[in-house]
Design an enzyme around this catalytic site. Structure first.
Site, PDB file in Angstrom:
ATOM      1  N   THR A   8      27.375  38.845  47.258  1.00 46.05           N
ATOM      2  CA  THR A   8      26.459  39.171  46.151  1.00 46.05           C
ATOM      3  C   THR A   8      27.529  40.198  45.471  1.00 46.05           C
ATOM      4  O   THR A   8      28.024  40.962  45.721  1.00 46.05           O
ATOM      5  CB  THR A   8      25.285  39.056  46.404  1.00 46.05           C
ATOM      6  OG1 THR A   8      24.949  39.336  45.399  1.00 46.05           O
ATOM      7  CG2 THR A   8      25.429  40.509  46.986  1.00 46.05           C
ATOM      8  N   HIS A  12      20.575  44.722  43.645  1.00 46.25           N
ATOM      9  CA  HIS A  12      19.511  44.703  43.180  1.00 46.25           C
ATOM     10  C   HIS A  12      19.349  44.379  45.333  1.00 46.25           C
ATOM     11  O   HIS A  12      18.791  44.910  46.073  1.00 46.25           O
ATOM     12  CB  HIS A  12      18.790  44.682  42.784  1.00 46.25           C
ATOM     13  CG  HIS A  12      17.227  44.736  42.849  1.00 46.25           C
ATOM     14  ND1 HIS A  12      16.835  46.061  42.005  1.00 46.25           N
ATOM     15  CD2 HIS A  12      15.906  44.939  43.636  1.00 46.25           C
ATOM     16  CE1 HIS A  12      15.273  46.229  41.827  1.00 46.25           C
ATOM     17  NE2 HIS A  12      15.035  45.069  43.281  1.00 46.25           N
ATOM     18  N   ASP A  69      20.505  32.818  48.861  1.00 47.69           N
ATOM     19  CA  ASP A  69      20.742  32.137  47.695  1.00 47.69           C
ATOM     20  C   ASP A  69      19.385  31.808  48.019  1.00 47.69           C
ATOM     21  O   ASP A  69      18.719  31.383  49.033  1.00 47.69           O
ATOM     22  CB  ASP A  69      21.627  30.744  47.530  1.00 47.69           C
ATOM     23  CG  ASP A  69      22.280  30.050  45.944  1.00 47.69           C
ATOM     24  OD1 ASP A  69      21.712  31.216  44.907  1.00 47.69           O
ATOM     25  OD2 ASP A  69      21.499  28.864  46.320  1.00 47.69           O
ATOM     26  N   ARG A 185      13.399  37.566  51.449  1.00 44.66           N
ATOM     27  CA  ARG A 185      15.023  38.157  52.281  1.00 44.66           C
ATOM     28  C   ARG A 185      13.978  39.061  53.727  1.00 44.66           C
ATOM     29  O   ARG A 185      15.618  38.955  53.696  1.00 44.66           O
ATOM     30  CB  ARG A 185      15.175  39.537  50.912  1.00 44.66           C
ATOM     31  CG  ARG A 185      17.623  38.613  50.709  1.00 44.66           C
ATOM     32  CD  ARG A 185      17.720  38.944  49.223  1.00 44.66           C
ATOM     33  NE  ARG A 185      16.658  40.154  48.427  1.00 44.66           N
ATOM     34  CZ  ARG A 185      16.018  39.559  47.603  1.00 44.66           C
ATOM     35  NH1 ARG A 185      16.769  38.199  47.389  1.00 44.66           N
ATOM     36  NH2 ARG A 185      15.409  39.855  46.869  1.00 44.66           N
TER      37      ARG A 185
HETATM   38  P1  IMP Z   1      20.481  34.394  43.894  1.00 41.77           P
HETATM   39  O1  IMP Z   1      20.930  32.808  42.734  1.00 41.77           O
HETATM   40  O2  IMP Z   1      20.020  33.703  44.808  1.00 41.77           O
HETATM   41  O3  IMP Z   1      21.187  34.999  43.055  1.00 41.77           O
HETATM   42  O4  IMP Z   1      18.580  34.215  43.037  1.00 41.77           O
HETATM   43  C1  IMP Z   1      18.728  33.002  42.013  1.00 41.77           C
HETATM   44  C2  IMP Z   1      17.217  34.133  40.911  1.00 41.77           C
HETATM   45  O5  IMP Z   1      15.990  34.051  41.948  1.00 41.77           O
HETATM   46  C3  IMP Z   1      17.852  35.496  41.249  1.00 41.77           C
HETATM   47  O6  IMP Z   1      18.453  35.602  39.774  1.00 41.77           O
HETATM   48  C4  IMP Z   1      16.246  35.403  40.107  1.00 41.77           C
HETATM   49  O7  IMP Z   1      16.198  35.117  38.986  1.00 41.77           O
HETATM   50  C5  IMP Z   1      15.390  35.351  41.851  1.00 41.77           C
HETATM   51  N1  IMP Z   1      15.001  36.213  43.031  1.00 41.77           N
HETATM   52  C6  IMP Z   1      15.958  36.525  43.701  1.00 41.77           C
HETATM   53  N2  IMP Z   1      14.676  36.861  44.630  1.00 41.77           N
HETATM   54  C7  IMP Z   1      13.961  37.302  43.576  1.00 41.77           C
HETATM   55  C8  IMP Z   1      13.180  38.333  43.726  1.00 41.77           C
HETATM   56  O8  IMP Z   1      12.948  39.056  45.079  1.00 41.77           O
HETATM   57  N3  IMP Z   1      12.056  38.309  42.893  1.00 41.77           N
HETATM   58  C9  IMP Z   1      12.150  38.095  41.870  1.00 41.77           C
HETATM   59  N4  IMP Z   1      13.322  37.008  41.761  1.00 41.77           N
HETATM   60  C10 IMP Z   1      14.312  36.437  42.675  1.00 41.77           C
END
Ligand code: IMP
Length: 204
Positions: A8, A12, A69, A185
């Site tokens: 990743t 964060h 994801d 997560r």
């Molecule tokens: P990714 O594609 O897995 O990076 O995450 C997709 C999107 O979901 C991120 O850009 C955030 O907008 C949202 N997201 C993922 N995890 C969290 C979380 O723990 N808190 C809030 N938003 C999250």
């Protein structure tokens, strides 16, 4: 200690995972592994995107790695924004709370939910682990509700509008330790940690 790349670019997420005790692997980020690429998420499911990300890094490095994801799935919107959570309001990616993309994503979601009584939602994380060339998949879910307004300054993404089930505060009002008690997560990472622990024990 055996190294495991977390595929990743979201620092964060790396910090969240590093804050979980008991991992018998050294978790390193793409940056720490010297890899500077934007891994594509071309598919319409979290499962396929997670596999894509870990496969790309495995092919590139030959090292054990994992990716995840995550999507926010809102019941009344048939699972939207789901796999499109990071780019719900347009292209670009939201990595930190307070960036304009994150704020626009929240704005769009709150707009779509105006007048909707059913506020049920869940964060769902799918994790793909590549260990010795074999893929293993895990899932973590955090159920909650979507508030009608932002609350809290911390976290990232949709944290300010997500109130986890059983909590009194949004993710954005919690420190990492408290968020870890509820988070999708953390749940998926607990499964990963258990799995790695058992596979290390078996190989002893
Ligand atoms: P990714 O594609 O897995 O990076 O995450 C997709 C999107 O979901 C991120 O850009 C955030 O907008 C949202 N997201 C993922 N995890 C969290 C979380 O723990 N808190 C809030 N938003 C999250």
């Amino acid at each position: 200690m055996h190294k495991l790349i977390f595929a990743t670019n979201n620092q964060h997420k790396v910090d969240e995972i590093k804050s979980i005790p008991g991992i018998n692997y050294e978790i390193i980020s793409l940056k720490e592994a010297g890899i500077n690429i934007d891994i594509p998420e071309p598919y319409n499911t979290l499962e396929e995107n997670a596999t894509e990300k870990s496969s790309v890094i495995y092919k590139l490095t030959g090292m054990d790695c994992f990716s995840e994801d995550t999507g926010l799935e809102v019941e009344a919107l048939n699972g939207e924004p789901g796999v499109k959570s990071s780019r719900y309001a347009g292209e670009g990616k939201s990595f930190v709370h307070k960036d304009s993309i994150g704020e626009k994503n929240i704005e769009k979601l709150l707009f779509k939910m105006q007048g909707i009584e059913n506020r049920n939602a869940q964060f769902r994380t799918v994790l793909s682990l590549m260990l010795n060339g074999t893929e293993y998949k895990f899932e973590g879910i955090c159920k909650g509700i979507i508030l009608a307004y932002n609350k809290g300054e911390g976290g990232f993404g949709y944290d300010p509008i997500f109130l986890p089930l059983g909590a009194q505060r949004t993710f954005a009002e919690m420190d990492m330790e408290e968020k870890n008690r509820f988070s999708h997560r953390k749940k998926v990472m607990d499964k990963l940690v258990d799995f790695l622990h058992n596979s290390t024990e078996k190989n002893k």
